[in-house]
Write a protein that holds these residues in place. Structure first.
Motif, short mmCIF file in Angstrom:
data_model
loop_
_atom_site.label_atom_id
_atom_site.label_comp_id
_atom_site.label_asym_id
_atom_site.label_seq_id
_atom_site.Cartn_x
_atom_site.Cartn_y
_atom_site.Cartn_z
N SER A 39 -7.92 -67.86 83.44
CA SER A 39 -7.72 -66.32 83.17
C SER A 39 -7.88 -66.12 81.74
CB SER A 39 -6.35 -65.92 83.69
OG SER A 39 -5.30 -66.58 82.62
N GLY A 40 -7.83 -64.57 81.47
CA GLY A 40 -7.89 -64.14 80.08
C GLY A 40 -6.87 -64.62 79.42
N ALA A 41 -5.66 -64.43 79.93
CA ALA A 41 -4.43 -64.76 78.93
C ALA A 41 -4.61 -66.17 78.61
CB ALA A 41 -3.26 -64.52 79.71
N ALA B 95 2.76 -65.62 74.53
CA ALA B 95 2.14 -65.62 73.26
C ALA B 95 0.85 -64.18 73.39
CB ALA B 95 1.24 -66.90 72.86
N THR B 96 0.24 -64.34 74.32
CA THR B 96 -0.57 -63.41 74.53
C THR B 96 0.01 -61.87 74.79
OG1 THR B 96 -0.97 -63.44 77.03
CG2 THR B 96 -2.22 -64.74 75.48
N LEU B 97 1.52 -61.95 75.11
CA LEU B 97 2.28 -60.66 75.22
C LEU B 97 2.33 -60.00 73.64
CD1 LEU B 97 3.77 -58.34 76.89
CD2 LEU B 97 5.40 -59.92 76.67
N THR B 98 2.86 -61.19 73.08
CA THR B 98 3.00 -60.92 71.39
C THR B 98 1.83 -60.51 70.70
OG1 THR B 98 4.67 -62.82 71.70
CG2 THR B 98 4.02 -62.03 69.37
N ALA B 99 0.66 -60.97 71.06
CA ALA B 99 -0.37 -60.46 70.44
C ALA B 99 -0.77 -59.00 71.11
CB ALA B 99 -1.86 -61.33 70.85
N ALA C 251 -0.10 -55.60 71.11
CA ALA C 251 0.73 -54.77 70.10
C ALA C 251 1.00 -53.37 70.98
CB ALA C 251 0.07 -54.40 68.87
N GLN C 252 1.58 -53.50 72.29
CA GLN C 252 1.85 -52.26 72.83
C GLN C 252 3.27 -52.21 73.09
OE1 GLN C 252 -0.70 -50.94 76.13
NE2 GLN C 252 -2.26 -52.18 75.44
N PRO C 253 4.21 -51.29 72.47
CA PRO C 253 5.67 -51.86 72.50
C PRO C 253 6.03 -51.67 73.80
CG PRO C 253 4.89 -50.27 70.84
CD PRO C 253 3.69 -50.68 71.30
N ALA C 254 5.68 -50.57 75.03
CA ALA C 254 6.25 -50.59 76.08
C ALA C 254 6.08 -52.07 76.97
CB ALA C 254 5.59 -49.45 76.93
N LYS C 255 5.13 -52.59 76.78
CA LYS C 255 4.91 -53.87 77.71
C LYS C 255 5.93 -55.06 76.82
CE LYS C 255 0.16 -53.15 79.31
NZ LYS C 255 -0.43 -51.62 78.74
N GLN C 256 5.72 -54.82 75.54
CA GLN C 256 6.69 -55.83 74.84
C GLN C 256 8.09 -55.88 75.16
OE1 GLN C 256 5.24 -55.62 70.75
NE2 GLN C 256 3.57 -57.34 71.24
N GLU C 257 8.68 -54.76 74.78
CA GLU C 257 10.19 -54.43 74.83
C GLU C 257 10.93 -55.39 75.80
OE1 GLU C 257 11.20 -53.05 72.09
OE2 GLU C 257 13.02 -53.50 72.77
N PRO C 258 10.48 -55.21 77.21
CA PRO C 258 11.62 -55.93 77.85
C PRO C 258 11.89 -57.54 77.90
CG PRO C 258 10.11 -54.43 79.22
CD PRO C 258 9.65 -54.55 77.93
N PHE C 259 10.94 -58.19 77.09
CA PHE C 259 10.75 -59.47 76.98
C PHE C 259 11.10 -59.99 75.56
CE2 PHE C 259 7.79 -57.70 80.31
CZ PHE C 259 8.49 -58.40 81.22
N ARG C 260 11.61 -59.03 74.66
CA ARG C 260 12.00 -59.65 73.33
C ARG C 260 13.13 -60.64 73.35
NH1 ARG C 260 9.76 -57.09 69.14
NH2 ARG C 260 8.50 -55.03 69.59
N PRO C 261 13.24 -61.59 72.68
CA PRO C 261 12.23 -61.61 71.35
C PRO C 261 11.01 -62.37 71.65
CG PRO C 261 13.79 -63.57 71.37
CD PRO C 261 14.21 -62.61 72.63
N LEU C 262 9.99 -61.84 70.72
CA LEU C 262 8.46 -62.30 71.04
C LEU C 262 8.48 -63.53 69.99
CD1 LEU C 262 6.99 -58.56 70.75
CD2 LEU C 262 7.65 -60.08 72.98
N LEU C 263 7.26 -63.90 70.17
CA LEU C 263 6.89 -65.18 69.26
C LEU C 263 6.93 -64.93 67.50
CD1 LEU C 263 6.41 -66.40 72.16
CD2 LEU C 263 4.18 -67.42 70.83
#
Ligand SMILES: Cc1ncc(COP(=O)(O)O)c(C=O)c1O
Length: 422
Positions: free
Chosen positions: A106-108, A150-154, A156-168
């Protein structure tokens, strides 16, 4: 809706996690540029599985390669060698960076490999500050690189990242096309800059030549890698085999997926020769990655894309599509047209923001989502479109699309955007 459709959709309602806002359609067959639903209705596909079915559905060359391979040898672990994996790696290498390839699914995963390669490269270069040496990866705001952590951390779209913090740790975000911000971010601890030449999921935003030149110059000066995520832009989508060719700038690492398998799941990470040994035995792997069936499909896809005149025809159709979309703008029906080759987006309302977020936020605040309404209206008329935001329509037709199909979509858009429902 027929009993057959209701049955299929019911299975999803009952047993599949609700991670997608799926349209109320069940497809049962695909052929060329068309998908067929359970009632037998034909739908002209201008999304192509989000840039996956680049040769259209069930392309005869892909089907034949897959059928032949799955009947001969379906899977062998990566403890051994098979011909399709070797041949596809050679095709990717000789047509791009000249080095070696890691296969995934996959791309990720392709990007995950690129991130690990960059971190290991940084560790090996051993001259930088901090406990982990050269480890920081610079990415662009509004980018999209995948949904793993890792790819979610890369991404940089806050709405996609927010529910999964802490990021890498170890990622820095700079605004899209902002050369000064990129320069400021290039500390001694940076091991790589990773970017999409044209941001796809973010709403089809091409990077400027100036920004790409700066990224190449700064990564060279700082001894960092330049990684291009061509998961969506690669395999002819922008009219050249890879989008980096438009810029005359070669990255050190490139990632591919989507169109590479022509419908089969596959990802690939290719490195220039000097970085092809960074990931040595035992440092990375994937059980299914590089399997013979997916790789045989990839070899067939390359065969079509490299046929004389194929990419030229993509550019020709892309230019035509651009001229038609510009007519929508001239008629005041859209406010911006962006893209290249057969990868396009139009902005329906509001002043388009450079990061795509402004218009979307404005539409959301107004409680309107004109692009979603157009997507639904299109589906009712047997045309499959996609919106990346409440105000952005995206077009990713098969590279085998025909001019009259483009005309049909344009006719629909003229009607839908001029009418009251839009
Ligand atoms: C540029 C880019 N990178 C990575 C990905 C992630 O790919 P996948 O969904 O196959 O993991 C996507 C998917 O849309 C993409 O467009």
């Amino acid at each position: 809706m027929s009993e057959a459709s209701r049955d299929i959709i019911g299975l999803y309602d009952d047993y599949v996690m609700p991670t997608y806002a799926r349209q109320p359609v069940a497809f049962v067959r695909g052929e060329g540029c068309y998908l067929y639903d359970a009632e037998g209705n034909a739908c002209l596909d201008f999304i192509t599985g989000l840039s996956v079915n680049i040769l259209g559905h069930c392309h005869p060359a892909v089907v034949a390669a897959v059928q032949r391979q799955v009947a001969e040898l379906g899977h062998v672990s990566n403890l051994y060698h098979t011909r399709p994996g070797g041949e596809l790696a050679r095709l990717i290498s000789r047509n791009s960076l000249g080095g070696k390839v890691f296969f995934s699914n996959s791309g990720a995963e392709a990007n995950e490999c690129a991130i690990k390669l960059a971190r290991k490269f940084g560790r090996d270069s051993g001259d930088a500050a901090g406990a982990y040496g050269r480890h920081r990866i610079v990415v662009l705001e509004n980018g999209f690189h995948g949904r793993t952590m890792a790819t979610l951390t890369a991404t940089a779209q806050p709405a996609k990242q927010e529910p999964f913090r802490p990021l890498l740790p170890g990622f820095t975000y700079v605004p899209f096309n902002d050369t000064a911000a990129l320069e400021a971010a290039m500390g001694d601890d940076v091991c790589a800059v990773m970017l999409e030449p044209v941001q796809g999921e973010g709403g089809v935003y091409p990077l400027t030549q100036e920004f790409v030149d700066a990224a190449r110059r700064l990564t060279r000066e700082k001894g960092a890698l330049l990684i291009f995520d061509e998961v969506q832009t690669g395999m002819g989508r922008t009219g050249t085999l890879f989008a980096y060719e438009h810029y005359g700038v070669e990255p050190d690492v490139m990632t591919l997926a989507k169109g590479l398998g022509g419908g089969m799941p596959i990802g690939a990470t290719v490195a220039a020769p000097e970085y092809s040994q960074v990931l040595s035995a035992g440092l990375h792997g994937s059980t299914f990655g590089g399997g013979p069936v997916a790789c045989a499909a990839g070899v067939a896809v390359f065969g079509e894309l490299l046929a004389p005149g194929f990419l030229e025809s993509v550019r020709k159709k892309g230019n035509y599509m651009q001229s038609q979309l510009m007519e929508l703008a001239a008629d005041g029906l859209v406010v911006e047209v962006r893209g290249r080759g057969l990868m396009w987006a139009v902005e329906l309302t509001a002043a388009a923001a450079p990061d795509g977020a402004g218009a979307a936020a404005a539409a959301e605040a107004n409680g309107t989502a004109p692009a979603a309404a157009v997507v639904s209206a299109a589906l009712e008329q047997g045309i499959i479109l996609n919106n990346t935001s409440p105000t952005t329509l995206r077009f990713l037709p098969p590279l085998t699309v025909e001019m009259d199909m483009i005309d049909r979509v344009m006719d629909f858009l003229h009607g839908a955007l001029a009418g009251p429902s839009a």
